[in-house]
Design a protein around this motif. Structure first.
Motif, mmCIF file in Angstrom:
data_model
loop_
_atom_site.group_PDB
_atom_site.id
_atom_site.type_symbol
_atom_site.label_atom_id
_atom_site.label_comp_id
_atom_site.label_asym_id
_atom_site.label_seq_id
_atom_site.Cartn_x
_atom_site.Cartn_y
_atom_site.Cartn_z
ATOM 1 N N UNK A 8 0.864 -1.181 0.000
ATOM 2 C CA UNK A 8 0.000 0.000 0.000
ATOM 3 C C UNK A 8 0.899 1.229 0.000
ATOM 4 N N UNK A 10 0.190 4.382 1.124
ATOM 5 C CA UNK A 10 0.037 5.357 2.205
ATOM 6 C C UNK A 10 0.483 4.744 3.526
ATOM 7 N N UNK A 11 1.652 5.181 4.039
ATOM 8 C CA UNK A 11 2.217 4.542 5.234
ATOM 9 C C UNK A 11 1.255 4.443 6.412
ATOM 10 N N UNK A 12 0.515 5.518 6.675
ATOM 11 C CA UNK A 12 -0.383 5.515 7.826
ATOM 12 C C UNK A 12 -1.443 4.414 7.709
ATOM 13 N N UNK A 13 -2.047 4.310 6.514
ATOM 14 C CA UNK A 13 -3.103 3.329 6.315
ATOM 15 C C UNK A 13 -2.523 1.915 6.199
ATOM 16 N N UNK A 58 0.428 10.949 -7.554
ATOM 17 C CA UNK A 58 0.277 12.110 -8.436
ATOM 18 C C UNK A 58 1.421 12.179 -9.445
ATOM 19 N N UNK A 59 1.059 12.501 -10.668
ATOM 20 C CA UNK A 59 2.088 12.728 -11.674
ATOM 21 C C UNK A 59 2.679 11.472 -12.282
ATOM 22 N N UNK A 155 -3.812 12.419 -23.041
ATOM 23 C CA UNK A 155 -4.636 13.621 -22.815
ATOM 24 C C UNK A 155 -4.698 13.905 -21.316
ATOM 25 N N UNK A 157 -2.699 13.189 -19.129
ATOM 26 C CA UNK A 157 -1.396 13.614 -18.629
ATOM 27 C C UNK A 157 -1.092 15.051 -19.049
ATOM 28 N N UNK A 158 -1.995 15.670 -19.804
ATOM 29 C CA UNK A 158 -1.835 17.071 -20.164
ATOM 30 C C UNK A 158 -1.269 17.316 -21.556
ATOM 31 N N UNK A 159 -1.108 16.254 -22.354
ATOM 32 C CA UNK A 159 -0.576 16.438 -23.711
ATOM 33 C C UNK A 159 -1.642 17.061 -24.615
ATOM 34 N N UNK A 192 -12.063 16.701 -21.699
ATOM 35 C CA UNK A 192 -11.827 16.775 -20.248
ATOM 36 C C UNK A 192 -12.805 15.840 -19.541
ATOM 37 N N UNK A 196 -12.342 12.480 -17.120
ATOM 38 C CA UNK A 196 -13.014 12.329 -15.825
ATOM 39 C C UNK A 196 -13.794 11.001 -15.753
ATOM 40 N N UNK A 200 -12.870 7.773 -13.368
ATOM 41 C CA UNK A 200 -13.806 7.276 -12.364
ATOM 42 C C UNK A 200 -14.087 5.790 -12.550
ATOM 43 N N UNK B 109 2.990 9.328 8.043
ATOM 44 C CA UNK B 109 3.376 9.045 9.431
ATOM 45 C C UNK B 109 2.932 7.652 9.861
ATOM 46 N N UNK B 193 -4.481 19.921 -18.744
ATOM 47 C CA UNK B 193 -3.278 19.913 -17.916
ATOM 48 C C UNK B 193 -3.477 20.770 -16.663
ATOM 49 N N UNK B 200 -3.575 17.707 -8.471
ATOM 50 C CA UNK B 200 -2.424 17.158 -7.753
ATOM 51 C C UNK B 200 -2.030 18.032 -6.589
#
Lengths: 204, 204
Positions: A8, A10-13, A58-59, A155, A157-159, A192, A196, A200, B109, B193, B200
Protein backbone atom coordinates in the motif's frame (compact mmCIF):
# COMPACT_ATOMS: atom_id res chain seq x y z
CA UNK A 1 0.69 -19.67 9.61
CA UNK A 2 0.03 -17.65 6.45
CA UNK A 3 2.71 -15.21 5.30
CA UNK A 4 1.06 -12.03 4.00
CA UNK A 5 2.81 -9.21 2.18
CA UNK A 6 0.68 -6.07 2.21
CA UNK A 7 1.44 -3.49 -0.49
CA UNK A 8 0.00 0.00 0.00
CA UNK A 9 1.30 3.46 -0.85
CA UNK A 10 0.04 5.36 2.20
CA UNK A 11 2.22 4.54 5.23
CA UNK A 12 -0.38 5.52 7.83
CA UNK A 13 -3.10 3.33 6.32
CA UNK A 14 -0.65 0.54 5.48
CA UNK A 15 0.50 0.33 9.11
CA UNK A 16 -3.06 0.42 10.38
CA UNK A 17 -4.18 -2.34 8.02
CA UNK A 18 -1.15 -4.45 8.91
CA UNK A 19 -1.91 -3.99 12.62
CA UNK A 20 -5.56 -4.94 12.12
CA UNK A 21 -4.66 -8.08 10.14
CA UNK A 22 -1.77 -8.90 12.46
CA UNK A 23 -4.23 -9.29 15.35
CA UNK A 24 -5.22 -12.56 13.65
CA UNK A 25 -2.83 -15.18 15.13
CA UNK A 26 -2.78 -17.20 11.91
CA UNK A 27 -1.45 -14.33 9.79
CA UNK A 28 2.12 -13.11 9.75
CA UNK A 29 1.88 -9.72 8.07
CA UNK A 30 4.68 -7.70 6.51
CA UNK A 31 3.82 -4.31 4.99
CA UNK A 32 5.62 -2.44 2.25
CA UNK A 33 5.39 0.15 -0.52
CA UNK A 34 5.12 -0.60 -4.26
CA UNK A 35 8.71 0.39 -4.81
CA UNK A 36 10.05 -1.89 -2.07
CA UNK A 37 7.77 -4.72 -3.14
CA UNK A 38 9.18 -4.60 -6.65
CA UNK A 39 12.74 -5.04 -5.41
CA UNK A 40 14.24 -8.27 -4.17
CA UNK A 41 12.30 -11.47 -3.56
CA UNK A 42 10.07 -10.42 -0.68
CA UNK A 43 6.90 -10.80 -2.66
CA UNK A 44 7.59 -14.36 -3.77
CA UNK A 45 8.38 -15.46 -0.21
CA UNK A 46 4.84 -14.58 0.85
CA UNK A 47 1.86 -16.93 0.53
CA UNK A 48 -0.47 -14.07 -0.33
CA UNK A 49 0.35 -10.62 -1.63
CA UNK A 50 -2.41 -8.08 -0.80
CA UNK A 51 -2.40 -5.01 -3.06
CA UNK A 52 -4.54 -1.88 -3.13
CA UNK A 53 -5.38 -1.39 -6.82
CA UNK A 54 -5.85 2.32 -6.42
CA UNK A 55 -2.41 3.78 -5.83
CA UNK A 56 -2.82 7.54 -5.85
CA UNK A 57 0.59 8.53 -7.13
CA UNK A 58 0.28 12.11 -8.44
CA UNK A 59 2.09 12.73 -11.67
CA UNK A 60 2.62 9.09 -12.53
CA UNK A 61 0.84 8.39 -15.81
CA UNK A 62 1.92 4.73 -15.74
CA UNK A 63 0.59 4.26 -12.24
CA UNK A 64 -1.36 1.18 -13.20
CA UNK A 65 1.59 -0.64 -14.73
CA UNK A 66 3.04 -1.99 -11.46
CA UNK A 67 0.08 -4.32 -10.94
CA UNK A 68 0.63 -6.15 -14.23
CA UNK A 69 4.31 -6.37 -13.51
CA UNK A 70 3.71 -7.58 -9.95
CA UNK A 71 1.26 -10.22 -11.21
CA UNK A 72 3.85 -11.51 -13.66
CA UNK A 73 6.42 -11.91 -10.89
CA UNK A 74 3.96 -13.57 -8.52
CA UNK A 75 2.94 -16.11 -11.16
CA UNK A 76 6.58 -17.11 -11.43
CA UNK A 77 6.46 -18.12 -7.74
CA UNK A 78 3.58 -19.61 -5.79
CA UNK A 79 2.30 -16.40 -4.22
CA UNK A 80 -1.40 -15.62 -4.65
CA UNK A 81 -2.36 -12.09 -5.65
CA UNK A 82 -5.26 -10.57 -3.69
CA UNK A 83 -6.45 -7.10 -4.65
CA UNK A 84 -8.39 -4.48 -2.73
CA UNK A 85 -10.70 -2.57 -5.07
CA UNK A 86 -13.18 0.26 -4.71
CA UNK A 87 -16.60 -0.68 -6.06
CA UNK A 88 -17.97 1.00 -9.20
CA UNK A 89 -14.62 1.10 -10.98
CA UNK A 90 -14.63 -1.81 -13.45
CA UNK A 91 -11.26 -0.74 -14.87
CA UNK A 92 -9.59 -1.72 -11.60
CA UNK A 93 -11.12 -5.19 -11.66
CA UNK A 94 -10.09 -5.59 -15.28
CA UNK A 95 -6.47 -4.73 -14.56
CA UNK A 96 -6.47 -7.08 -11.57
CA UNK A 97 -7.82 -9.89 -13.77
CA UNK A 98 -5.13 -9.21 -16.36
CA UNK A 99 -2.54 -9.36 -13.57
CA UNK A 100 -3.84 -12.82 -12.62
CA UNK A 101 -5.39 -11.93 -9.26
CA UNK A 102 -6.99 -14.83 -7.36
CA UNK A 103 -8.76 -12.73 -4.71
CA UNK A 104 -10.89 -9.57 -5.05
CA UNK A 105 -11.95 -7.77 -1.86
CA UNK A 106 -14.09 -4.64 -1.85
CA UNK A 107 -12.72 -1.72 0.10
CA UNK A 108 -16.22 -1.39 1.53
CA UNK A 109 -15.61 -4.63 3.43
CA UNK A 110 -14.51 -5.04 7.04
CA UNK A 111 -11.02 -6.36 7.85
CA UNK A 112 -12.37 -9.77 8.91
CA UNK A 113 -13.64 -10.31 5.35
CA UNK A 114 -10.15 -9.56 4.11
CA UNK A 115 -8.71 -12.11 6.56
CA UNK A 116 -11.16 -14.70 5.21
CA UNK A 117 -10.14 -13.88 1.63
CA UNK A 118 -6.49 -14.25 2.58
CA UNK A 119 -7.17 -17.77 3.94
CA UNK A 120 -9.08 -18.76 0.79
CA UNK A 121 -6.45 -17.52 -1.64
CA UNK A 122 -3.60 -18.97 0.43
CA UNK A 123 -5.21 -22.36 -0.21
CA UNK A 124 -5.44 -21.62 -3.92
CA UNK A 125 -9.16 -20.83 -3.99
CA UNK A 126 -10.63 -17.89 -5.84
CA UNK A 127 -12.37 -15.24 -3.71
CA UNK A 128 -14.61 -12.52 -5.13
CA UNK A 129 -16.58 -10.08 -3.00
CA UNK A 130 -20.24 -9.99 -3.97
CA UNK A 131 -20.09 -6.19 -3.99
CA UNK A 132 -17.62 -6.34 -6.89
CA UNK A 133 -19.74 -8.61 -9.10
CA UNK A 134 -21.24 -5.77 -11.19
CA UNK A 135 -17.72 -4.49 -11.86
CA UNK A 136 -16.72 -7.89 -13.27
CA UNK A 137 -19.56 -7.58 -15.75
CA UNK A 138 -18.50 -3.99 -16.52
CA UNK A 139 -14.89 -5.06 -16.90
CA UNK A 140 -15.68 -7.25 -19.89
CA UNK A 141 -17.32 -4.43 -21.78
CA UNK A 142 -14.64 -1.75 -21.87
CA UNK A 143 -15.65 0.47 -24.75
CA UNK A 144 -12.15 1.63 -25.68
CA UNK A 145 -9.43 -0.01 -27.77
CA UNK A 146 -5.85 -0.15 -26.40
CA UNK A 147 -4.87 2.62 -28.83
CA UNK A 148 -7.76 4.82 -27.70
CA UNK A 149 -6.80 4.20 -24.06
CA UNK A 150 -3.24 5.24 -24.85
CA UNK A 151 -4.41 8.47 -26.48
CA UNK A 152 -6.75 9.15 -23.57
CA UNK A 153 -4.03 8.61 -20.95
CA UNK A 154 -1.80 11.07 -22.82
CA UNK A 155 -4.64 13.62 -22.82
CA UNK A 156 -5.10 13.00 -19.08
CA UNK A 157 -1.40 13.61 -18.63
CA UNK A 158 -1.84 17.07 -20.16
CA UNK A 159 -0.58 16.44 -23.71
CA UNK A 160 -2.12 18.50 -26.50
CA UNK A 161 -3.42 16.70 -29.62
CA UNK A 162 -0.34 18.00 -31.48
CA UNK A 163 2.01 16.48 -28.88
CA UNK A 164 0.13 13.19 -29.01
CA UNK A 165 0.44 13.14 -32.81
CA UNK A 166 4.20 13.67 -32.48
CA UNK A 167 4.63 11.03 -29.79
CA UNK A 168 2.59 8.32 -31.48
CA UNK A 169 3.74 9.19 -35.02
CA UNK A 170 0.21 9.88 -36.14
CA UNK A 171 -1.30 12.71 -38.13
CA UNK A 172 -3.20 15.34 -36.19
CA UNK A 173 -6.34 14.35 -38.03
CA UNK A 174 -5.98 10.76 -36.81
CA UNK A 175 -5.50 11.96 -33.22
CA UNK A 176 -8.60 14.14 -33.58
CA UNK A 177 -10.51 11.06 -34.73
CA UNK A 178 -9.29 9.07 -31.72
CA UNK A 179 -10.27 11.88 -29.36
CA UNK A 180 -13.71 12.09 -30.97
CA UNK A 181 -14.16 8.31 -30.71
CA UNK A 182 -13.08 8.29 -27.06
CA UNK A 183 -15.44 11.14 -26.22
CA UNK A 184 -18.36 9.49 -28.00
CA UNK A 185 -17.74 5.99 -26.59
CA UNK A 186 -17.44 7.19 -22.99
CA UNK A 187 -20.61 9.25 -23.34
CA UNK A 188 -18.60 12.32 -22.40
CA UNK A 189 -19.28 15.92 -23.34
CA UNK A 190 -15.70 16.73 -24.35
CA UNK A 191 -12.17 15.47 -23.81
CA UNK A 192 -11.83 16.77 -20.25
CA UNK A 193 -15.07 15.00 -19.44
CA UNK A 194 -13.80 11.83 -21.17
CA UNK A 195 -10.77 11.88 -18.87
CA UNK A 196 -13.01 12.33 -15.83
CA UNK A 197 -15.45 9.55 -16.82
CA UNK A 198 -12.65 7.11 -17.66
CA UNK A 199 -10.74 7.84 -14.49
CA UNK A 200 -13.81 7.28 -12.36
CA UNK A 201 -14.39 3.95 -14.08
CA UNK A 202 -10.74 3.06 -13.50
CA UNK A 203 -9.96 2.63 -17.23
CA UNK A 204 -7.01 5.00 -17.01
CA UNK B 1 -9.89 8.92 28.27
CA UNK B 2 -9.99 10.82 24.97
CA UNK B 3 -13.07 10.41 22.79
CA UNK B 4 -12.04 10.24 19.12
CA UNK B 5 -14.37 10.33 16.13
CA UNK B 6 -12.60 9.05 13.02
CA UNK B 7 -14.10 10.14 9.68
CA UNK B 8 -12.97 8.24 6.59
CA UNK B 9 -14.76 7.22 3.39
CA UNK B 10 -13.20 3.79 2.86
CA UNK B 11 -14.73 1.28 5.31
CA UNK B 12 -11.82 -1.18 5.15
CA UNK B 13 -9.19 1.45 5.93
CA UNK B 14 -11.44 3.23 8.43
CA UNK B 15 -11.91 0.01 10.43
CA UNK B 16 -8.20 -0.76 10.30
CA UNK B 17 -7.23 2.72 11.46
CA UNK B 18 -9.81 2.60 14.25
CA UNK B 19 -8.47 -0.78 15.36
CA UNK B 20 -4.88 0.47 15.33
CA UNK B 21 -5.78 3.58 17.36
CA UNK B 22 -8.12 1.61 19.63
CA UNK B 23 -5.16 -0.45 20.82
CA UNK B 24 -4.13 2.66 22.78
CA UNK B 25 -5.95 2.33 26.14
CA UNK B 26 -6.33 6.10 26.50
CA UNK B 27 -8.32 6.48 23.27
CA UNK B 28 -11.96 5.58 22.80
CA UNK B 29 -12.38 5.49 19.04
CA UNK B 30 -15.59 5.61 17.07
CA UNK B 31 -15.37 5.46 13.27
CA UNK B 32 -17.83 6.80 10.73
CA UNK B 33 -18.36 8.05 7.18
CA UNK B 34 -18.67 11.70 6.12
CA UNK B 35 -22.38 11.33 5.66
CA UNK B 36 -22.95 9.85 9.10
CA UNK B 37 -20.61 12.37 10.71
CA UNK B 38 -22.61 15.25 9.30
CA UNK B 39 -25.85 13.96 10.85
CA UNK B 40 -26.76 14.26 14.52
CA UNK B 41 -24.41 15.43 17.24
CA UNK B 42 -21.84 12.62 17.20
CA UNK B 43 -19.03 14.90 16.10
CA UNK B 44 -19.52 17.45 18.84
CA UNK B 45 -19.58 14.76 21.54
CA UNK B 46 -16.00 13.80 20.62
CA UNK B 47 -12.89 15.49 22.02
CA UNK B 48 -11.06 15.15 18.72
CA UNK B 49 -12.46 14.61 15.24
CA UNK B 50 -9.90 12.98 12.90
CA UNK B 51 -10.63 13.50 9.21
CA UNK B 52 -8.89 12.34 6.05
CA UNK B 53 -8.76 15.44 3.81
CA UNK B 54 -8.65 13.40 0.66
CA UNK B 55 -12.04 11.82 0.26
CA UNK B 56 -12.08 10.15 -3.12
CA UNK B 57 -15.74 10.41 -3.93
CA UNK B 58 -16.07 9.93 -7.70
CA UNK B 59 -18.49 12.27 -9.36
CA UNK B 60 -18.77 14.69 -6.45
CA UNK B 61 -17.51 18.07 -7.64
CA UNK B 62 -18.13 19.61 -4.22
CA UNK B 63 -16.16 16.89 -2.47
CA UNK B 64 -14.09 19.41 -0.56
CA UNK B 65 -17.05 21.28 0.89
CA UNK B 66 -17.76 18.90 3.79
CA UNK B 67 -14.50 19.85 5.54
CA UNK B 68 -15.43 23.53 5.78
CA UNK B 69 -18.88 22.62 6.95
CA UNK B 70 -17.53 20.12 9.48
CA UNK B 71 -15.07 22.71 10.81
CA UNK B 72 -17.90 25.20 11.29
CA UNK B 73 -19.89 22.69 13.33
CA UNK B 74 -16.89 21.64 15.42
CA UNK B 75 -16.08 25.25 16.30
CA UNK B 76 -19.59 25.55 17.69
CA UNK B 77 -18.71 22.82 20.20
CA UNK B 78 -15.39 22.11 21.86
CA UNK B 79 -14.21 19.37 19.53
CA UNK B 80 -10.75 19.76 18.00
CA UNK B 81 -10.36 19.09 14.27
CA UNK B 82 -7.35 16.97 13.30
CA UNK B 83 -6.72 16.31 9.62
CA UNK B 84 -4.78 13.61 7.82
CA UNK B 85 -3.13 15.02 4.70
CA UNK B 86 -0.93 13.65 1.93
CA UNK B 87 2.28 15.65 1.55
CA UNK B 88 2.89 17.76 -1.56
CA UNK B 89 -0.72 18.91 -1.86
CA UNK B 90 -0.85 22.44 -0.39
CA UNK B 91 -4.50 22.84 -1.36
CA UNK B 92 -5.45 20.21 1.24
CA UNK B 93 -3.58 22.07 3.99
CA UNK B 94 -5.20 25.32 2.92
CA UNK B 95 -8.70 23.90 3.11
CA UNK B 96 -7.92 22.39 6.51
CA UNK B 97 -6.68 25.78 7.74
CA UNK B 98 -9.85 27.43 6.47
CA UNK B 99 -11.86 24.79 8.31
CA UNK B 100 -10.04 25.71 11.53
CA UNK B 101 -8.04 22.51 12.00
CA UNK B 102 -5.83 22.35 15.09
CA UNK B 103 -3.85 19.24 14.12
CA UNK B 104 -2.20 18.29 10.81
CA UNK B 105 -0.79 14.77 10.47
CA UNK B 106 0.97 13.52 7.35
CA UNK B 107 -0.35 10.29 5.89
CA UNK B 108 3.29 9.27 5.62
CA UNK B 109 3.38 9.05 9.43
CA UNK B 110 2.99 5.96 11.58
CA UNK B 111 -0.15 5.46 13.72
CA UNK B 112 1.75 6.27 16.95
CA UNK B 113 2.40 9.78 15.63
CA UNK B 114 -1.31 10.15 15.02
CA UNK B 115 -2.00 9.05 18.62
CA UNK B 116 0.43 11.69 19.84
CA UNK B 117 -1.27 14.36 17.73
CA UNK B 118 -4.65 13.30 19.10
CA UNK B 119 -3.37 13.83 22.68
CA UNK B 120 -1.94 17.25 21.81
CA UNK B 121 -5.06 18.54 20.10
CA UNK B 122 -7.34 17.10 22.81
CA UNK B 123 -5.50 19.41 25.22
CA UNK B 124 -6.02 22.35 22.88
CA UNK B 125 -2.48 22.42 21.50
CA UNK B 126 -1.68 22.84 17.82
CA UNK B 127 0.10 19.90 16.14
CA UNK B 128 1.76 20.13 12.72
CA UNK B 129 3.78 17.32 11.17
CA UNK B 130 7.19 18.54 10.01
CA UNK B 131 6.63 16.79 6.69
CA UNK B 132 3.71 19.11 5.98
CA UNK B 133 5.59 22.37 6.65
CA UNK B 134 6.43 23.06 2.98
CA UNK B 135 2.76 22.67 2.11
CA UNK B 136 1.84 25.39 4.62
CA UNK B 137 4.11 27.75 2.73
CA UNK B 138 2.61 26.60 -0.56
CA UNK B 139 -0.89 27.03 0.87
CA UNK B 140 -0.41 30.77 1.32
CA UNK B 141 0.59 31.28 -2.29
CA UNK B 142 -2.32 29.81 -4.21
CA UNK B 143 -2.09 31.41 -7.63
CA UNK B 144 -5.80 31.30 -8.43
CA UNK B 145 -8.66 33.60 -7.43
CA UNK B 146 -11.90 32.08 -6.08
CA UNK B 147 -13.59 32.81 -9.42
CA UNK B 148 -10.80 31.11 -11.36
CA UNK B 149 -11.02 28.11 -9.03
CA UNK B 150 -14.75 27.93 -9.64
CA UNK B 151 -14.24 27.99 -13.42
CA UNK B 152 -11.52 25.35 -13.12
CA UNK B 153 -13.65 23.02 -11.01
CA UNK B 154 -16.44 23.28 -13.61
CA UNK B 155 -13.93 22.40 -16.35
CA UNK B 156 -12.76 19.46 -14.22
CA UNK B 157 -16.36 18.37 -13.92
CA UNK B 158 -16.57 18.15 -17.70
CA UNK B 159 -18.36 21.42 -18.50
CA UNK B 160 -17.59 23.08 -21.81
CA UNK B 161 -16.66 26.80 -21.86
CA UNK B 162 -20.14 27.50 -23.27
CA UNK B 163 -21.83 25.66 -20.39
CA UNK B 164 -19.66 27.52 -17.87
CA UNK B 165 -20.62 30.85 -19.47
CA UNK B 166 -24.30 29.91 -19.12
CA UNK B 167 -23.98 28.73 -15.53
CA UNK B 168 -21.98 31.69 -14.27
CA UNK B 169 -23.84 34.28 -16.39
CA UNK B 170 -20.63 35.32 -18.14
CA UNK B 171 -19.83 35.92 -21.77
CA UNK B 172 -17.90 33.17 -23.56
CA UNK B 173 -15.03 35.59 -24.04
CA UNK B 174 -14.79 36.15 -20.29
CA UNK B 175 -14.76 32.40 -19.66
CA UNK B 176 -12.03 32.03 -22.30
CA UNK B 177 -10.02 34.68 -20.43
CA UNK B 178 -10.47 32.83 -17.13
CA UNK B 179 -9.40 29.55 -18.72
CA UNK B 180 -6.34 31.24 -20.24
CA UNK B 181 -5.44 32.83 -16.87
CA UNK B 182 -5.84 29.51 -15.05
CA UNK B 183 -3.69 27.70 -17.59
CA UNK B 184 -0.97 30.36 -17.46
CA UNK B 185 -0.95 30.67 -13.64
CA UNK B 186 -0.74 26.93 -13.05
CA UNK B 187 2.07 26.62 -15.56
CA UNK B 188 -0.06 24.13 -17.48
CA UNK B 189 0.06 23.37 -21.20
CA UNK B 190 -3.70 23.46 -21.71
CA UNK B 191 -6.93 23.21 -19.75
CA UNK B 192 -6.78 19.44 -19.27
CA UNK B 193 -3.28 19.91 -17.92
CA UNK B 194 -4.47 22.76 -15.67
CA UNK B 195 -7.04 20.39 -14.15
CA UNK B 196 -4.35 17.76 -13.58
CA UNK B 197 -1.85 20.18 -12.03
CA UNK B 198 -4.47 21.76 -9.76
CA UNK B 199 -5.87 18.44 -8.66
CA UNK B 200 -2.42 17.16 -7.75
CA UNK B 201 -1.81 20.28 -5.68
CA UNK B 202 -5.17 19.79 -4.01
CA UNK B 203 -6.55 23.17 -5.15
CA UNK B 204 -9.65 21.55 -6.60
Amino acid sequence: MIRVLLVHETPLLRSALAAALGADPELRVEATSWREASEGDRITRADVCVVDTDTPEPGAPDRHLPLLDLGRRLRAGSTALLVLAATGRPGLVRRATEAGALGYVSKDAEPDRLAKAIRMTAEGHRYVDEALAPDFIGATTIPLTPRELHVLSLIADGCSPAEIADRLHLSRGTVRNYVAAVTRKTGARNRVDAVRVSREAGWI
